[in-house]
Scaffold this motif. Structure first.
Motif, short mmCIF file in Angstrom:
data_model
loop_
_atom_site.label_atom_id
_atom_site.label_comp_id
_atom_site.label_asym_id
_atom_site.label_seq_id
_atom_site.Cartn_x
_atom_site.Cartn_y
_atom_site.Cartn_z
N GLN A 152 10.15 7.83 7.03
CA GLN A 152 8.90 7.26 6.53
C GLN A 152 9.30 6.17 5.45
O GLN A 152 10.25 6.41 4.59
N PRO A 153 8.73 4.90 5.62
CA PRO A 153 8.83 3.82 4.77
C PRO A 153 9.30 4.16 3.22
O PRO A 153 10.21 3.74 2.73
N TYR A 154 8.28 4.62 2.84
CA TYR A 154 8.05 5.11 1.25
C TYR A 154 9.62 5.88 0.90
O TYR A 154 10.25 5.49 -0.17
N ILE A 155 10.10 6.87 1.57
CA ILE A 155 11.07 7.56 1.67
C ILE A 155 12.37 6.66 1.33
O ILE A 155 13.37 6.82 0.62
N VAL A 156 12.53 5.86 2.42
CA VAL A 156 13.70 4.91 2.62
C VAL A 156 13.67 4.23 1.12
O VAL A 156 14.56 3.84 0.61
N ALA A 157 12.47 3.67 0.63
CA ALA A 157 12.53 2.70 -0.48
C ALA A 157 12.83 3.60 -1.91
O ALA A 157 13.60 3.07 -2.82
N LEU A 158 12.37 4.66 -1.75
CA LEU A 158 12.29 5.69 -2.90
C LEU A 158 14.09 5.90 -3.08
O LEU A 158 14.54 5.90 -4.27
N MET A 159 14.64 6.32 -2.15
CA MET A 159 16.08 6.56 -2.09
C MET A 159 16.77 5.46 -2.40
O MET A 159 17.60 5.49 -3.45
N ALA A 160 16.42 4.53 -1.95
CA ALA A 160 17.12 3.09 -2.20
C ALA A 160 16.91 2.72 -3.60
O ALA A 160 17.95 2.33 -4.43
N GLU A 199 0.80 -1.33 -0.10
CA GLU A 199 -0.07 0.04 -0.05
C GLU A 199 0.90 1.25 -0.01
O GLU A 199 0.48 2.11 -0.54
N GLN A 200 2.14 1.30 0.56
CA GLN A 200 2.89 2.53 0.68
C GLN A 200 3.97 2.59 -0.41
O GLN A 200 4.39 3.63 -0.76
N ILE A 201 4.57 1.41 -0.82
CA ILE A 201 5.65 1.23 -1.69
C ILE A 201 5.36 0.98 -3.20
O ILE A 201 5.39 1.78 -3.99
N GLU A 202 4.60 -0.13 -3.40
CA GLU A 202 4.20 -0.50 -4.87
C GLU A 202 3.25 0.38 -5.27
O GLU A 202 3.21 0.81 -6.35
N ALA A 203 2.21 1.00 -4.41
CA ALA A 203 1.14 1.85 -4.89
C ALA A 203 1.80 3.26 -5.30
O ALA A 203 0.95 3.92 -6.15
#
Length: 210
Positions: free
Chosen positions: A62-70, A13-17
């Motif tokens: 925020q989890p999404y920001i960690v994933a976005l930067m990675a 819901e937060q990453i893939e979406a």
């Protein structure tokens, strides 16, 4: 709901979406137990879609920001990565699932010690957390294939750009005010190529004074 179920829902819901498509990044976000990186009183909120307070008056992103930067850093399994600002150690743990080696530098000695002990206890053997001024990088072990800076400045510190390998990527929010632009600078033979990843809100990057 178990923490594992909450992680899976977070990724869905937060990453893939929001458009994160790198399978390795999504798996790393599934693998790392975010609840282990937040204060005991906030464990039930570990997978909320927001930053959370941690020790030393700092935050876990925020989890999404960690994933976005990675994802923006396009980290390969043989890469050496530098993170400026380890905080709780959560992002370093995520990066460790993507890279061969991660060095994280944290200016708050208390946080550096907590993050180091936490990562060791969880078995993240390819991560080192050092106390120091991350804006200076870590020249003794440069060059780095990727450098991630989860704090905002007017421009990336020159010391960090100098420590990028050929083809290396630096991911950092740039700009002043409440909102900044997340950018990636890639070292090329002709200079640095710039990509942008939208508006973000980070705390300021702080450098220690001599």
């Amino acid at each position: 709901m178990t923490f594992a179920e909450a992680r899976e829902r977070m990724v869905r819901e937060q990453i893939e979406a929001r458009g994160i498509s790198d399978a390795r990044v999504k798996q790393a976000m599934r693998d790392v137990p975010r609840e282990a990186f937040v204060p005991e009183s906030l464990k039930s909120h570990a997978y909320d879609d927001r930053a959370l307070p941690i020790e030393a008056a700092q935050t876990i992103s925020q989890p999404y920001i960690v994933a976005l930067m990675a994802e923006a850093a396009t980290i390969g399994p043989e890469d050496k990565v530098l993170e400026v600002g380890a905080g709780s150690g959560y992002a370093a743990a995520v990066l460790s699932r993507l890279a061969a080696e991660v060095v994280a530098i944290e200016r708050h000695a208390e946080l550096a010690d907590l993050a180091s002990r936490r990562l060791t206890s969880l078995g993240y053997a390819n991560v080192r957390v050092l106390a120091g001024d991350g804006t200076r990088g870590f020249p003794d072990e440069a060059p780095f294939d990727a450098i991630l800076v989860p704090a905002a400045g007017g421009k990336p510190p020159q010391a960090l750009l100098d420590q990028l390998a050929d083809g290396g990527r630096l991911v950092m929010p740039v700009g002043g005010g409440i909102y900044q632009t997340l950018i990636r600078l890639t070292r090329t033979p002709a200079g640095f190529a710039r990509d942008e990843y939208g508006s973000v809100a980070f705390v300021p990057l702080i450098a220690d004074r001599d």
